[in-house]
Design an enzyme around this catalytic site. Structure first.
Site, PDB file in Angstrom:
ATOM      1  N   ASP A 137       0.812  -1.223   0.000  1.00 30.53           N
ATOM      2  CA  ASP A 137       0.000   0.000   0.000  1.00 30.53           C
ATOM      3  C   ASP A 137       0.843   1.269   0.000  1.00 30.53           C
ATOM      4  O   ASP A 137       0.422   2.305   0.516  1.00 30.53           O
ATOM      5  CB  ASP A 137      -0.960   0.031   1.207  1.00 30.53           C
ATOM      6  N   LYS A 188       2.101   2.242  -5.225  1.00 26.56           N
ATOM      7  CA  LYS A 188       2.767   1.823  -6.472  1.00 26.56           C
ATOM      8  C   LYS A 188       1.909   2.142  -7.694  1.00 26.56           C
ATOM      9  O   LYS A 188       2.417   2.542  -8.724  1.00 26.56           O
ATOM     10  CB  LYS A 188       3.069   0.315  -6.437  1.00 26.56           C
ATOM     11  N   GLY A 217      -4.215  -4.172  -4.492  1.00 28.57           N
ATOM     12  CA  GLY A 217      -5.174  -3.171  -4.965  1.00 28.57           C
ATOM     13  C   GLY A 217      -4.389  -1.927  -5.313  1.00 28.57           C
ATOM     14  O   GLY A 217      -3.895  -1.239  -4.432  1.00 28.57           O
ATOM     15  N   HIS A 218      -4.199  -1.691  -6.593  1.00 25.34           N
ATOM     16  CA  HIS A 218      -3.418  -0.524  -7.009  1.00 25.34           C
ATOM     17  C   HIS A 218      -4.369   0.611  -7.378  1.00 25.34           C
ATOM     18  O   HIS A 218      -5.133   0.511  -8.323  1.00 25.34           O
ATOM     19  CB  HIS A 218      -2.501  -0.884  -8.181  1.00 25.34           C
ATOM     20  N   GLN A 259       2.199  -5.747  -3.323  1.00 28.47           N
ATOM     21  CA  GLN A 259       2.518  -5.851  -1.886  1.00 28.47           C
ATOM     22  C   GLN A 259       3.842  -5.117  -1.593  1.00 28.47           C
ATOM     23  O   GLN A 259       4.181  -4.202  -2.316  1.00 28.47           O
ATOM     24  CB  GLN A 259       2.565  -7.308  -1.412  1.00 28.47           C
TER      25      GLN A 259
HETATM   26  P1  IMP Z   1      -2.670 -12.872   1.464  1.00 27.81           P
HETATM   27  O1  IMP Z   1      -1.504 -12.724   0.570  1.00 27.81           O
HETATM   28  O2  IMP Z   1      -3.944 -12.334   0.890  1.00 27.81           O
HETATM   29  O3  IMP Z   1      -2.856 -14.263   1.984  1.00 27.81           O
HETATM   30  O4  IMP Z   1      -2.381 -11.987   2.757  1.00 27.81           O
HETATM   31  C1  IMP Z   1      -1.239 -12.218   3.565  1.00 27.81           C
HETATM   32  C2  IMP Z   1      -0.853 -10.942   4.303  1.00 27.81           C
HETATM   33  O5  IMP Z   1      -0.417  -9.985   3.347  1.00 27.81           O
HETATM   34  C3  IMP Z   1      -1.990 -10.272   5.059  1.00 27.81           C
HETATM   35  O6  IMP Z   1      -1.451  -9.648   6.212  1.00 27.81           O
HETATM   36  C4  IMP Z   1      -2.503  -9.233   4.097  1.00 27.81           C
HETATM   37  O7  IMP Z   1      -3.141  -8.158   4.747  1.00 27.81           O
HETATM   38  C5  IMP Z   1      -1.202  -8.806   3.440  1.00 27.81           C
HETATM   39  N1  IMP Z   1      -1.416  -8.315   2.081  1.00 27.81           N
HETATM   40  C6  IMP Z   1      -1.689  -9.030   0.977  1.00 27.81           C
HETATM   41  N2  IMP Z   1      -1.795  -8.223  -0.081  1.00 27.81           N
HETATM   42  C7  IMP Z   1      -1.581  -6.968   0.339  1.00 27.81           C
HETATM   43  C8  IMP Z   1      -1.537  -5.684  -0.318  1.00 27.81           C
HETATM   44  O8  IMP Z   1      -1.687  -5.552  -1.533  1.00 27.81           O
HETATM   45  N3  IMP Z   1      -1.283  -4.631   0.493  1.00 27.81           N
HETATM   46  C9  IMP Z   1      -1.052  -4.743   1.821  1.00 27.81           C
HETATM   47  N4  IMP Z   1      -1.076  -5.920   2.459  1.00 27.81           N
HETATM   48  C10 IMP Z   1      -1.345  -7.018   1.729  1.00 27.81           C
END
Ligand code: IMP
Length: 423
Positions: A13, A16, A40-41, A224
């Site tokens: 977040d 990007k 989520g971009h 991420q």
């Molecule tokens: P998952 O990849 O959806 O299983 O999430 C694993 C961890 O990564 C969790 O703590 C999510 O909140 C975090 N996470 C996954 N995608 C994002 C992102 O795009 N931005 C911020 N945190 C993320």
């Protein structure tokens, strides 16, 4: 011509989407290399907000080609919704969006497995976005996964059924209450597959390496952040892919010697969604102000983000692991108005002061040690020139540059494309 990388250096977040959007006009190709619809971009232009999950942020630019690389995991249902949201822009999608045959598919049962796995963890849950990311990457490394290229084979539905049956048994094994209607989920999924199949599937490593030979410029877009990297992040509270620079090589089939600039994006403070350690997290008014002024809610899940001061120990670590060559500081405007601004410059780790990121950064092991700065009051959001930035902000940036030994080339002072200052 080299491939440049754009990576988030914190817990995701960082902004990007906005920067890819700002930089896109300099590139022929934008390629996503890892993650999936957990990302989520957010892009804001012409007064409108657009959120992309799987599709690269170059889709809004006239001339850029967009590649979803082999390292990405794709949920056709979410992909279809993204395509529907784009329909009002009259973009000729099939001429500028290409999907790697080697990218893996997120099946409906991967999402269910994600939910079952999280529910079974109780307090130890990761705070997953529940998009099926973990189970899909598990099937990839377990050599059971389904890939986009399978959709071109006659027997893909049999493969799908065998994998789904196995998943149902696994969901039962978790012994948690997960309600679902598989027939409904499958109807939606198969419909979305038909839409997906209208897009060009490519051997993306071949496509990209040919593009390099033809001197095309490529920007690899990460999702991420480095602290969520499966190897280098705060394991197990991480995502399931390599979010760091090396992930661009494996996620696109690009050799390390083809990488040029590595753009590292960070927020002027820190946020995190989901569970896991966060040494500089604030539980006071300052944290609440960052959350409110910075609109810190997840673009994918809408969950409130945890907020805290900038952690330079973690940032330096991320700069090192990624080989960052240029920094971009986002949301500088959110820090306007604080009397004092703090940055973490070392940790008290079990009673000893250390300046590196240790194996264990849980709260009971680590207490941040801060350096304090005088804040600034000016509203930055309408500033467009480096010369107009407040003296205190310039000092803050200079300190960061000296600490991590990489220059800050862009300062973002608002969500719009135009609110971007080059240094
Ligand atoms: P998952 O990849 O959806 O299983 O999430 C694993 C961890 O990564 C969790 O703590 C999510 O909140 C975090 N996470 C996954 N995608 C994002 C992102 O795009 N931005 C911020 N945190 C993320």
């Amino acid at each position: 011509m080299a491939v440049n990388l754009l990576l988030g250096l914190q817990w995701g977040d960082e902004g990007k989407g906005k920067i890819v959007d700002v930089l896109t006009s300099n590139y022929d190709i934008i390629a996503r290399f890892q993650g999936g619809p957990n990302a989520g971009h957010t892009l804001i232009f012409d007064g409108q907000k657009h959120v992309l999950h799987t599709i690269p942020s170059g889709i809004f630019h006239k001339n850029a080609m967009n590649v979803v690389g082999n390292g990405v995991v794709i949920d056709p249902v979410i992909f279809q919704k993204e395509l529907e949201n784009l329909s009002k822009f009259n973009i000729n999608i099939s001429s500028k969006l290409f999907i790697s045959r080697k990218a893996h598919l997120i099946l409906p049962t991967h999402r269910l497995l994600d939910a079952a796995s999280e529910a079974s963890k109780g307090k130890a849950k990761i705070g997953s976005t529940l998009k099926g990311i973990g189970p899909t990457y598990m099937d990839k490394t377990g050599r059971n996964g389904m890939r986009i290229g399978d959709l071109e084979l006659d027997d893909w539905k049999e493969k799908y059924s065998a994998l789904t049956e196995k998943h149902i048994k696994m969901i039962d094994f978790y012994d948690v209450d997960i309600e679902y209607n598989l027939a409904e989920l499958e109807a939606e999924f198969f419909n979305a597959i038909d839409i997906l199949k209208q897009l060009p599937f490519i051997d993306s490593e071949e496509f990209l390496n040919n593009a390099i030979k033809e001197n095309k410029s490529i920007l690899a877009e990460g999702a991420q952040g480095s602290m969520l990297d499966i190897d280098f992040g705060t394991y197990p509270f991480v995502t399931s892919s390599n979010t760091t620079a090396a992930g661009a090589c494996t996620g696109l089939g690009i050799a390390p010697n083809k990488i040029g600039e590595v753009f590292g994006i960070f927020k002027a403070y820190t946020t995190r969604v989901g569970s896991g350690p966060f040494p500089t997290e604030l539980f006071d008014e300052n944290g609440a102000t960052m959350s409110k002024v910075g609109h810190e809610f997840g673009a994918t899940t809408g969950r409130p983000r945890r907020c805290g001061w900038l952690d330079l120990v973690a940032l330096k670590y991320a700069v090192q692991v990624n080989g960052v060559t240029q920094l971009m500081m986002m949301k500088g405007d959110v820090l306007s108005g604080f009397d004092t601004i703090k940055v973490c410059t070392s940790y008290n780790y079990k009673g000893t002061e250390i300046s590196h990121l240790p194996y264990n950064i849980e709260e009971h092991n680590v207490t941040p040690i801060y350096t304090e700065f005088k804040g600034w009051k000016e509203d930055l959001t309408s500033m467009t020139n480096i010369k107009t930035l407040p003296k205190e902000l310039n000092e803050y940036i200079k300190f960061i540059e000296d600490f991590v030994e990489v220059p800050v080339k862009i300062v973002s002072v608002g969500p719009d494309r135009k609110q971007t200052i080059m240094r």
